[in-house]
Design a protein around this motif. Structure first.
Motif, PDB file in Angstrom:
ATOM      1  N   LYS A 141       0.851  -1.192   0.000  1.00 13.07           N
ATOM      2  CA  LYS A 141       0.000   0.000   0.000  1.00 13.07           C
ATOM      3  C   LYS A 141       0.877   1.229   0.000  1.00 13.07           C
ATOM      4  CE  LYS A 141      -3.533  -1.472   3.048  1.00 13.07           C
ATOM      5  NZ  LYS A 141      -4.126  -1.009   4.298  1.00 13.07           N
ATOM      6  N   SER A 142       0.376   2.277  -0.615  1.00  9.64           N
ATOM      7  CA  SER A 142       1.185   3.481  -0.675  1.00  9.64           C
ATOM      8  C   SER A 142       1.321   4.101   0.715  1.00  9.64           C
ATOM      9  CB  SER A 142       0.554   4.484  -1.636  1.00  9.64           C
ATOM     10  OG  SER A 142       1.563   5.056  -2.417  1.00  9.64           O
ATOM     11  N   PRO A 143       2.549   4.400   1.132  1.00 12.45           N
ATOM     12  CA  PRO A 143       2.767   5.009   2.454  1.00 12.45           C
ATOM     13  C   PRO A 143       2.534   6.511   2.418  1.00 12.45           C
ATOM     14  CG  PRO A 143       4.865   4.634   1.398  1.00 12.45           C
ATOM     15  CD  PRO A 143       3.812   4.123   0.443  1.00 12.45           C
ATOM     16  N   THR A 144       1.327   6.885   2.065  1.00 10.86           N
ATOM     17  CA  THR A 144       1.025   8.300   1.843  1.00 10.86           C
ATOM     18  C   THR A 144       1.209   9.130   3.110  1.00 10.86           C
ATOM     19  OG1 THR A 144      -0.566   7.571   0.207  1.00 10.86           O
ATOM     20  CG2 THR A 144      -0.713   9.862   0.878  1.00 10.86           C
ATOM     21  N   TYR A 145       0.876   8.578   4.266  1.00 13.01           N
ATOM     22  CA  TYR A 145       0.972   9.351   5.505  1.00 13.01           C
ATOM     23  C   TYR A 145       2.280   9.140   6.247  1.00 13.01           C
ATOM     24  CZ  TYR A 145      -3.724  10.657   4.477  1.00 13.01           C
ATOM     25  OH  TYR A 145      -4.816  11.178   3.839  1.00 13.01           O
ATOM     26  N   THR A 146       2.908   7.986   6.016  1.00 13.89           N
ATOM     27  CA  THR A 146       4.147   7.684   6.753  1.00 13.89           C
ATOM     28  C   THR A 146       5.389   7.981   5.916  1.00 13.89           C
ATOM     29  OG1 THR A 146       3.919   5.395   6.010  1.00 13.89           O
ATOM     30  CG2 THR A 146       3.074   5.917   8.178  1.00 13.89           C
ATOM     31  N   LEU A 147       5.188   8.331   4.643  1.00 14.88           N
ATOM     32  CA  LEU A 147       6.255   8.657   3.692  1.00 14.88           C
ATOM     33  C   LEU A 147       7.072   7.458   3.214  1.00 14.88           C
ATOM     34  CD1 LEU A 147       7.729  12.023   5.068  1.00 14.88           C
ATOM     35  CD2 LEU A 147       6.038  11.724   3.250  1.00 14.88           C
ATOM     36  N   VAL A 148       7.344   6.496   4.116  1.00 18.61           N
ATOM     37  CA  VAL A 148       8.139   5.347   3.672  1.00 18.61           C
ATOM     38  C   VAL A 148       7.606   4.047   4.257  1.00 18.61           C
ATOM     39  CG1 VAL A 148       9.854   5.648   5.527  1.00 18.61           C
ATOM     40  CG2 VAL A 148      10.480   4.368   3.454  1.00 18.61           C
ATOM     41  N   ASN A 193      16.829  -5.110   0.734  1.00 12.84           N
ATOM     42  CA  ASN A 193      15.953  -4.168   1.419  1.00 12.84           C
ATOM     43  C   ASN A 193      15.342  -3.254   0.372  1.00 12.84           C
ATOM     44  OD1 ASN A 193      16.584  -5.164   3.955  1.00 12.84           O
ATOM     45  ND2 ASN A 193      18.288  -3.748   4.213  1.00 12.84           N
ATOM     46  N   VAL A 194      14.010  -3.234   0.375  1.00  9.73           N
ATOM     47  CA  VAL A 194      13.302  -2.376  -0.577  1.00  9.73           C
ATOM     48  C   VAL A 194      12.552  -1.317   0.228  1.00  9.73           C
ATOM     49  CG1 VAL A 194      11.655  -2.297  -2.485  1.00  9.73           C
ATOM     50  CG2 VAL A 194      13.004  -4.381  -2.113  1.00  9.73           C
ATOM     51  N   TYR A 195      12.733  -0.043  -0.129  1.00  8.21           N
ATOM     52  CA  TYR A 195      12.049   1.049   0.564  1.00  8.21           C
ATOM     53  C   TYR A 195      11.152   1.772  -0.419  1.00  8.21           C
ATOM     54  CZ  TYR A 195      15.529  -0.050   4.046  1.00  8.21           C
ATOM     55  OH  TYR A 195      16.299  -0.725   4.963  1.00  8.21           O
ATOM     56  N   HIS A 196       9.877   1.818  -0.072  1.00  6.67           N
ATOM     57  CA  HIS A 196       8.879   2.449  -0.935  1.00  6.67           C
ATOM     58  C   HIS A 196       8.507   3.805  -0.337  1.00  6.67           C
ATOM     59  CE1 HIS A 196       4.450   2.298  -2.536  1.00  6.67           C
ATOM     60  NE2 HIS A 196       5.184   3.163  -3.204  1.00  6.67           N
ATOM     61  N   PHE A 197       8.824   4.861  -1.039  1.00  3.21           N
ATOM     62  CA  PHE A 197       8.491   6.210  -0.606  1.00  3.21           C
ATOM     63  C   PHE A 197       7.310   6.743  -1.403  1.00  3.21           C
ATOM     64  CE2 PHE A 197      12.944   5.611   0.307  1.00  3.21           C
ATOM     65  CZ  PHE A 197      13.120   6.227   1.532  1.00  3.21           C
ATOM     66  N   ARG A 249       2.215  13.741   0.025  1.00  2.00           N
ATOM     67  CA  ARG A 249       1.729  14.633   1.081  1.00  2.00           C
ATOM     68  C   ARG A 249       2.841  15.354   1.831  1.00  2.00           C
ATOM     69  NH1 ARG A 249      -3.511  14.825   1.663  1.00  2.00           N
ATOM     70  NH2 ARG A 249      -4.644  13.166   0.601  1.00  2.00           N
ATOM     71  N   LEU A 250       4.029  15.258   1.312  1.00  6.35           N
ATOM     72  CA  LEU A 250       5.145  15.929   1.971  1.00  6.35           C
ATOM     73  C   LEU A 250       4.948  17.436   1.897  1.00  6.35           C
ATOM     74  CD1 LEU A 250       7.994  15.494   3.246  1.00  6.35           C
ATOM     75  CD2 LEU A 250       8.917  15.770   0.940  1.00  6.35           C
ATOM     76  N   GLY A 251       5.004  18.091   3.049  1.00  4.13           N
ATOM     77  CA  GLY A 251       4.867  19.543   3.053  1.00  4.13           C
ATOM     78  C   GLY A 251       6.186  20.179   2.664  1.00  4.13           C
ATOM     79  N   ASP A 252       7.095  20.161   3.601  1.00  5.20           N
ATOM     80  CA  ASP A 252       8.398  20.802   3.417  1.00  5.20           C
ATOM     81  C   ASP A 252       9.440  19.718   3.157  1.00  5.20           C
ATOM     82  OD1 ASP A 252      10.784  22.118   3.659  1.00  5.20           O
ATOM     83  OD2 ASP A 252      10.165  23.279   5.413  1.00  5.20           O
TER      84      ASP A 252
END
Ligand code: ADP
Ligand code: MG
Length: 153
Positions: free
Chosen positions: A59-66, A75-79, A83-86
């Motif tokens: 699932k997309s980590p829209t709120y947790t960023l990663v 190791n796979v990291y999905h960003f 919703r990133l502000g700054d």
């Protein structure tokens, strides 16, 4: 060859494309995923993550960023930076630590990260073709060129 293009008729084709890229990656890779909402960025990522051996949902980590997937093969990291502000928030979360040479980092909405995210090996754009999709994979490093060459062969 620096670029690879493919028509994706349905979701299954998009997942299969992600699988195919996962199979080709030998070490780590930084993959940018561009495209409008619903273009298939997360679907493609599912193919990559499952290609590395993950069997559950993606699932997309829209709120947790990663979302980390620490798998046997890599190791796979999905960003998802939608919703990133700054972009400076990325510095606070220690983003650089994820981008080790042997990690696979897939980044949705990389344009929101500005200069805080490393340059990619593959710069991918997904776009709508009616109800179907098109993928364009551009290589952006030596590593990326090697991957694109294999896709074209
Ligand atoms: P994004 O992450 O780019 O916002 P998602 O992957 O979350 O997009 O959603 C893409 C949507 O489009 C899903 O509903 C998926 O089933 C559908 N989809 C994915 N690939 C294709 C394709 N090649 N043709 C048609 N529909 C697709
Ligand atoms: Mg998404």
């Amino acid at each position: 060859t620096r670029s690879f293009e493919f028509h994706l008729t349905d979701e299954i084709a998009t997942v299969a494309m992600g699988n195919r890229v996962a199979d080709i990656i030998e070490q780590g890779a930084v993959i940018y995923l561009r495209g409008d909402l619903g273009a298939g960025k997360t679907t493609f990522t599912r193919g990559v993550v499952q290609g590395f051996g993950h069997t559950g949902k993606v699932k997309s980590p829209t709120y947790t960023l990663v979302e980390p997937y620490e798998l046997e093969r890599a190791n796979v990291y999905h960003f998802d930076l939608y919703r990133l502000g700054d972009p400076e928030e990325l510095e606070y979360m220690g983003i650089r630590d994820y981008f080790s040479a042997d990690a696979i980092c897939v980044v949705e909405w990389p344009e929101k990260g500005g200069e805080f995210i490393p340059v990619p090996d593959l710069d991918i754009t997904l776009s709508y073709v009616g109800n179907e999709r098109k993928i364009v994979i551009n290589s952006a490093s030596e590593r990326g060129i090697a991957i694109v060459e294999k896709l074209n062969n």
